[in-house]
Design a protein around this motif. Structure first.
Motif, PDB file in Angstrom:
ATOM      1  N   SER A 287       2.333   8.134   0.171  1.00  0.00           N
ATOM      2  CA  SER A 287       1.591   8.463   1.088  1.00  0.00           C
ATOM      3  C   SER A 287       1.292   7.021   2.018  1.00  0.00           C
ATOM      4  O   SER A 287       1.009   5.878   1.309  1.00  0.00           O
ATOM      5  N   THR A 288       1.109   7.098   3.231  1.00  0.00           N
ATOM      6  CA  THR A 288       1.223   5.895   4.137  1.00  0.00           C
ATOM      7  C   THR A 288       0.707   6.375   5.541  1.00  0.00           C
ATOM      8  O   THR A 288       0.444   7.643   5.756  1.00  0.00           O
ATOM      9  N   SER A 289       0.811   5.553   6.509  1.00  0.00           N
ATOM     10  CA  SER A 289       0.575   5.990   7.803  1.00  0.00           C
ATOM     11  C   SER A 289       1.563   6.530   8.512  1.00  0.00           C
ATOM     12  O   SER A 289       2.746   6.265   8.115  1.00  0.00           O
ATOM     13  N   LEU A 290       1.370   7.169   9.630  1.00  0.00           N
ATOM     14  CA  LEU A 290       2.401   7.923  10.215  1.00  0.00           C
ATOM     15  C   LEU A 290       3.559   6.946  11.070  1.00  0.00           C
ATOM     16  O   LEU A 290       4.635   7.077  10.870  1.00  0.00           O
ATOM     17  N   ALA A 291       2.912   5.755  11.521  1.00  0.00           N
ATOM     18  CA  ALA A 291       3.682   4.657  11.919  1.00  0.00           C
ATOM     19  C   ALA A 291       4.462   4.080  10.830  1.00  0.00           C
ATOM     20  O   ALA A 291       5.967   4.098  11.212  1.00  0.00           O
ATOM     21  N   ALA A 292       3.993   3.693   9.652  1.00  0.00           N
ATOM     22  CA  ALA A 292       4.710   3.416   8.602  1.00  0.00           C
ATOM     23  C   ALA A 292       5.947   4.430   8.046  1.00  0.00           C
ATOM     24  O   ALA A 292       6.792   4.015   7.572  1.00  0.00           O
ATOM     25  N   SER A 330      -5.791  -1.984   1.785  1.00  0.00           N
ATOM     26  CA  SER A 330      -4.474  -2.036   1.746  1.00  0.00           C
ATOM     27  C   SER A 330      -3.835  -0.429   1.965  1.00  0.00           C
ATOM     28  O   SER A 330      -2.722  -0.237   2.602  1.00  0.00           O
ATOM     29  N   THR A 331      -4.542   0.432   1.168  1.00  0.00           N
ATOM     30  CA  THR A 331      -3.828   1.869   1.520  1.00  0.00           C
ATOM     31  C   THR A 331      -3.763   2.475   2.808  1.00  0.00           C
ATOM     32  O   THR A 331      -4.986   2.286   3.397  1.00  0.00           O
ATOM     33  N   GLN A 332      -3.017   2.953   3.393  1.00  0.00           N
ATOM     34  CA  GLN A 332      -2.776   3.735   4.504  1.00  0.00           C
ATOM     35  C   GLN A 332      -2.634   4.979   4.396  1.00  0.00           C
ATOM     36  O   GLN A 332      -1.887   5.388   3.405  1.00  0.00           O
ATOM     37  N   VAL A 333      -3.158   5.833   5.228  1.00  0.00           N
ATOM     38  CA  VAL A 333      -3.071   7.316   5.024  1.00  0.00           C
ATOM     39  C   VAL A 333      -2.542   7.976   6.311  1.00  0.00           C
ATOM     40  O   VAL A 333      -2.680   7.267   7.354  1.00  0.00           O
ATOM     41  N   GLY A 334      -2.354   9.188   6.339  1.00  0.00           N
ATOM     42  CA  GLY A 334      -2.020  10.014   7.442  1.00  0.00           C
ATOM     43  C   GLY A 334      -0.501  10.834   7.567  1.00  0.00           C
ATOM     44  O   GLY A 334      -0.542  11.696   8.356  1.00  0.00           O
ATOM     45  N   ALA A 335       0.293  10.202   6.477  1.00  0.00           N
ATOM     46  CA  ALA A 335       1.489  10.866   6.195  1.00  0.00           C
ATOM     47  C   ALA A 335       1.867  10.697   5.212  1.00  0.00           C
ATOM     48  O   ALA A 335       1.455   9.797   4.291  1.00  0.00           O
ATOM     49  N   VAL A 336       2.898  11.616   4.566  1.00  0.00           N
ATOM     50  CA  VAL A 336       3.577  11.594   3.426  1.00  0.00           C
ATOM     51  C   VAL A 336       4.937  11.482   3.592  1.00  0.00           C
ATOM     52  O   VAL A 336       5.547  12.354   4.375  1.00  0.00           O
ATOM     53  N   VAL A 337       5.577  10.599   2.963  1.00  0.00           N
ATOM     54  CA  VAL A 337       7.296  10.527   2.760  1.00  0.00           C
ATOM     55  C   VAL A 337       7.625  11.281   1.686  1.00  0.00           C
ATOM     56  O   VAL A 337       7.364  10.762   0.662  1.00  0.00           O
ATOM     57  N   LYS A 338       8.629  12.156   1.800  1.00  0.00           N
ATOM     58  CA  LYS A 338       9.232  12.729   0.665  1.00  0.00           C
ATOM     59  C   LYS A 338      10.486  12.220   0.442  1.00  0.00           C
ATOM     60  O   LYS A 338      11.332  11.802   1.468  1.00  0.00           O
TER      61      LYS A 338
END
Length: 451
Positions: A287-292, A330-338
């Motif tokens: 899980s992270t931000s969309l930009a990341a 520190s935790t960023q959300v908004g997207a998940v990388v598989k």
């Protein structure tokens, strides 16, 4: 081809008797079941054998290629992929053929795998040329990048092992700005490609085919390459090994079903695999931000600066991140990388009772009662990854070598879409909530830095 019977020949993979037509028709049906291509195991719908298929056979999960005599026309074969690749990581496990005069290669080319000796057409090629003549406790490997019309950008690299003694992983790590030559997860060479528009175009358009080959040269045959290359290759005439000699190729299986149809999806290994190899491969989620997430897919993961076991890359085994695992700092959300990840030797480590330091790794004891803590202690114990256990909590999976990621794609790109994906994974809703109801976002110990 091996067929039973005295008057049987091959016609388009069908055995037909020579002689009377009526008899031939009958025999062809009976004989077909008795005829099998002896080389069938070394090619499939994804890979083709370019020549001398009789020089390849399968041993378990490895394609074994023979060099049968001290003559180039009896040495080796070449595989070519029926697919194309670009940005990402493209890897092959290789055990090189030993001795002088023989090269074991893995390379990418947009020119059908051929060297244009006429020097009339431009092409782009990336090479690992592993020469048995340069093998030893510290082996030298020829790396190259061809640009323009046969312009070489060659460089020797030295690895701390005998390339002919066992299998090692050779990879091209490709981004839109650089090419890296990586061996067993370590980068030995990196080239900035921003001044090579032809290379960047090949990367953007996924114009490369993959190739793997074994070939040799004797003193009676025309030499290949520049003088430094020829000197490194040597001659089959002086190869002191008993022939035939062999090289082996193994391929980590990629998982096409894991690659999304999104334009942001970039496979880190080519979709098909030449062969299967039994590894500890898992599908995991970050899980992270969309930009990341876009940055990760365009390049690769980077180890964070803090976490229960220290700075690393942390994953869940489902597409979510419970609210209590999120660090508001520190935790960023908004997207998940598989991601498809080769976990290697995975050590299970449980949090030290009563320890709440979620940043430095002090709560992450060494496996099997060893000394130290965190990532460093796990590495010292021979671990390649960690299954992190907190009593009563969901496990997390930790790697510190981004090269272990075999493929990655953006699974979801908004909070609502990601929650839906999480729910579809059959997890209960409170595993998927962005924020756990009734609990402060600042509650609990510091979580990992999810990039």
């Amino acid at each position: 081809l091996k067929c039973f019977g005295s008057n049987i020949v091959l016609t388009t993979h069908t055995c037909t008797a020579v002689g009377n037509m009526k008899v031939a028709t009958i025999v062809s049906v009976a004989a077909a079941a008795l005829c099998t291509p002896v080389w069938a195991g070394c090619e499939d719908g994804k890979w083709a054998v370019a020549y001398s298929p009789e020089n390849c056979h399968m041993e378990g999960d490895a394609a074994i290629v023979s060099c049968n005599a001290k003559s180039g026309d009896q040495c080796g074969t070449r595989f070519s992929s029926n697919f194309h690749v670009g940005q990402g990581s493209n890897a092959m496990e290789i055990k090189a053929a030993p001795g002088a005069g023989v090269a074991t290669t893995f390379y990418l080319s947009n020119n059908g795998g051929l060297y244009d000796k006429t020097k009339t057409h431009p092409w782009v090629e990336l090479d690992f040329e592993i020469m048995g003549h340069m093998a030893g406790p510290h082996s030298k490997i020829w790396t190259n990048m061809f640009t323009g019309i046969g312009v070489e950008h060659n460089q020797w690299i030295t690895v701390p092992f005998d390339v002919t003694a066992g299998y090692h992983t050779f990879a091209f790590e490709i981004t839109d700005t650089s090419i890296s030559w990586v061996v067993d997860g370590k980068t030995y060479r990196k080239e900035d490609i921003t001044s090579f528009p032809d290379v960047q175009q090949s990367v953007r358009t996924s114009a490369f085919q993959e190739f793997a080959s074994v070939w040799g040269k004797s003193s009676s045959e025309p030499g290949e390459g520049i003088p430094a290359f020829r000197e490194g290759l040597g001659l089959l005439d002086t190869n002191s090994n008993s022939f035939p000699i062999y090289a082996g190729f193994r391929r980590t299986p990629a998982a096409p079903e894991n690659f999304e149809n999104s334009s942001a999806s970039v496979p880190l290994t080519a979709l098909p695999a030449l062969h299967s190899s039994a590894k500890n491969v898992m599908t995991l989620y970050h899980s992270t931000s969309l930009a990341a997430a876009k940055s990760i897919v365009a390049g690769n993961f980077k180890a964070g600066h803090m976490g229960w076991c220290g700075g690393a890359v942390y994953f869940m085994d489902y597409p979510g991140l419970p609210a209590w695992k999120k660090n508001p700092k520190s935790t960023q959300v908004g997207a998940v990388v598989k991601a498809t990840v080769d976990m290697g030797k995975m050590c299970e480590i449980s949090k030290t009772d009563g320890c709440d330091d979620g940043d430095s790794g002090k709560c992450c004891p060494a496996p099997d009662g060893g000394r130290g803590h965190g990532i460093e202690a796990a590495q010292a114990a021979g671990c390649n990854s960690i299954k992190w256990i907190q009593p009563g909590d969901l496990p997390e999976y930790i790697i510190w070598e981004p090269e272990r990621v075999l493929s990655k794609s953006i699974l979801c790109s908004s909070d609502s879409e990601c929650k839906q994906k999480c729910l579809e994974s059959n997890h209960v809703s409170w595993h998927c909530a962005r924020r756990l109801r009734g609990v402060s976002s600042a509650a609990g110990p510091a979580a990992e830095l999810h990039q």
